[in-house]
Design a protein around this motif. Structure first.
Motif, mmCIF file in Angstrom:
data_model
loop_
_atom_site.group_PDB
_atom_site.id
_atom_site.type_symbol
_atom_site.label_atom_id
_atom_site.label_comp_id
_atom_site.label_asym_id
_atom_site.label_seq_id
_atom_site.Cartn_x
_atom_site.Cartn_y
_atom_site.Cartn_z
ATOM 1 N N UNK A 86 0.847 -1.198 0.000
ATOM 2 C CA UNK A 86 0.000 0.000 0.000
ATOM 3 C C UNK A 86 0.883 1.249 0.000
ATOM 4 N N UNK A 87 0.711 2.050 -1.054
ATOM 5 C CA UNK A 87 1.531 3.250 -1.204
ATOM 6 C C UNK A 87 0.782 4.433 -0.606
ATOM 7 N N UNK A 88 1.436 5.094 0.349
ATOM 8 C CA UNK A 88 0.778 6.144 1.145
ATOM 9 C C UNK A 88 1.599 7.440 1.047
ATOM 10 N N UNK A 95 1.106 9.442 7.686
ATOM 11 C CA UNK A 95 2.009 8.905 8.718
ATOM 12 C C UNK A 95 1.196 8.093 9.735
ATOM 13 N N UNK A 96 0.040 8.638 10.120
ATOM 14 C CA UNK A 96 -0.834 7.903 11.058
ATOM 15 C C UNK A 96 -1.250 6.565 10.442
ATOM 16 N N UNK A 97 -1.567 6.601 9.159
ATOM 17 C CA UNK A 97 -1.997 5.374 8.471
ATOM 18 C C UNK A 97 -0.837 4.374 8.350
ATOM 19 N N UNK A 98 0.385 4.874 8.124
ATOM 20 C CA UNK A 98 1.556 3.981 8.040
ATOM 21 C C UNK A 98 1.697 3.195 9.334
ATOM 22 N N UNK A 107 1.972 -4.282 4.531
ATOM 23 C CA UNK A 107 3.197 -3.639 4.043
ATOM 24 C C UNK A 107 2.900 -2.324 3.316
ATOM 25 N N UNK A 108 3.799 -1.348 3.489
ATOM 26 C CA UNK A 108 3.563 -0.012 2.925
ATOM 27 C C UNK A 108 4.791 0.541 2.207
ATOM 28 N N UNK A 109 4.498 1.517 1.351
ATOM 29 C CA UNK A 109 5.541 2.284 0.672
ATOM 30 C C UNK A 109 5.178 3.753 0.869
ATOM 31 N N UNK A 110 6.005 4.473 1.605
ATOM 32 C CA UNK A 110 5.721 5.898 1.845
ATOM 33 C C UNK A 110 6.277 6.708 0.680
ATOM 34 N N UNK A 124 10.035 5.741 11.463
ATOM 35 C CA UNK A 124 9.463 5.694 12.819
ATOM 36 C C UNK A 124 8.050 5.118 12.788
ATOM 37 N N UNK A 125 7.303 5.438 11.716
ATOM 38 C CA UNK A 125 5.918 4.961 11.599
ATOM 39 C C UNK A 125 5.851 3.513 11.110
ATOM 40 N N UNK A 126 7.011 2.942 10.789
ATOM 41 C CA UNK A 126 7.050 1.519 10.425
ATOM 42 C C UNK A 126 6.820 1.220 8.958
ATOM 43 N N UNK A 127 7.095 2.204 8.088
ATOM 44 C CA UNK A 127 6.931 1.949 6.645
ATOM 45 C C UNK A 127 7.852 0.806 6.200
ATOM 46 N N UNK A 128 7.368 -0.018 5.292
ATOM 47 C CA UNK A 128 8.202 -1.103 4.747
ATOM 48 C C UNK A 128 9.246 -0.508 3.789
ATOM 49 N N UNK A 129 8.774 0.396 2.940
ATOM 50 C CA UNK A 129 9.646 1.096 1.994
ATOM 51 C C UNK A 129 9.462 2.604 2.165
ATOM 52 N N UNK A 130 10.529 3.347 1.880
ATOM 53 C CA UNK A 130 10.403 4.804 1.791
ATOM 54 C C UNK A 130 10.871 5.188 0.391
ATOM 55 N N UNK A 131 10.098 6.070 -0.264
ATOM 56 C CA UNK A 131 10.427 6.426 -1.651
ATOM 57 C C UNK A 131 10.878 7.883 -1.798
ATOM 58 N N UNK A 132 12.193 8.136 -1.674
ATOM 59 C CA UNK A 132 12.705 9.472 -1.986
ATOM 60 C C UNK A 132 12.725 9.656 -3.502
#
Ligand code: G3P
Length: 218
Positions: A86-88, A95-98, A107-110, A124-132
């Motif tokens: 889930x991409x958020x 962030x709350x949803x992550x 699993x999430x992708x911020x 900190x919010x527990x994202x599986x992936x972070x997308x810069x």
């Protein structure tokens, strides 16, 4: 380093999959719209088709921007297929949803991350992936690769398990430089993967080998 392809185009996903080096797919609303996919049913079916082509993670982005809406949409997407991530977006409600998804094992992708502070928050919010988005930073005369380096340092300092998914990759040197900096994943167009193949000395060398092999009379 995992290779994801950043497209909703099934032909391109198939082509990358056939090369044998594809680990997943990222999509976003703009990429889905580019393929002319509209209507909830069609969109959900398209995600399923992508999951059938690849073995790895497939990011599907929510379009809600409030907590309840993101959760509802995200849970629906996650139920669609076990490969769906889930991409958020990096907004307060996101962030709350992550954190909510992380607590539930979804699993999430911020996405839409443009600063080290945002990446710290996503971890900190527990994202599986972070997308810069490094290409979009480069577009405005800001060093996108520096952001990858900063996030790597911060995550390593604290042992965050969130994977750095270098996004908005535009060309092969972005891929190579992200690999040097220790990005866990890169997502880019098919051309950024295909480009890694190319070297004129390979072509010249092969031509010579094939010419010399003619004397073998095979
Ligand atoms: O999927 C998100 C990101 O990769 C977008 O890339 O090229 O539109 O900046 P781009």
């Amino acid at each position: 380093m995992k290779f994801f392809i950043d497209t909703a185009n099934l032909d391109q996903i198939n082509e990358a999959q056939e090369l044998g080096v594809l680990d997943g797919v990222t999509t976003n609303p703009s990429l889905m719209a580019k393929e002319g996919i509209t209507g909830k049913e069609n969109i959900l079916n398209h995600y399923k088709k992508i999951c059938e082509i690849v073995d790895g993670d497939v990011s599907a982005e929510v379009v809600a921007t409030d907590f309840d809406g993101i959760v509802k949409e995200g849970e629906e997407l996650a139920k669609l297929h076990k490969q769906i991530i889930v991409k958020v977006p990096m907004i307060k409600e996101g962030v709350k949803a992550l954190k909510y998804f992380s607590d539930k094992g979804i699993k999430t992708n911020c996405t839409l991350v443009f600063s080290a502070g945002q990446a710290l928050l996503a971890a900190k919010a527990g994202a599986t992936y972070v997308s810069p988005f490094l290409g979009r930073l480069d577009d405005i005369s800001t060093d996108g690769l520096q952001l990858i380096e900063d996030i790597r340092l911060i995550y390593d300092n604290y042992g965050f398990e969130t994977e750095i998914l270098a996004a908005s990759i535009r060309h092969t040197m972005h891929v190579v430089n992200c690999a040097k900096l220790g990005a866990d994943v890169m997502t880019g167009p098919l051309s950024s993967i295909d480009g890694l193949l190319k070297h004129p000395l390979t072509d010249i060398g092969l031509e010579k080998f094939l010419q010399d092999a003619k004397s073998f009379n095979l």
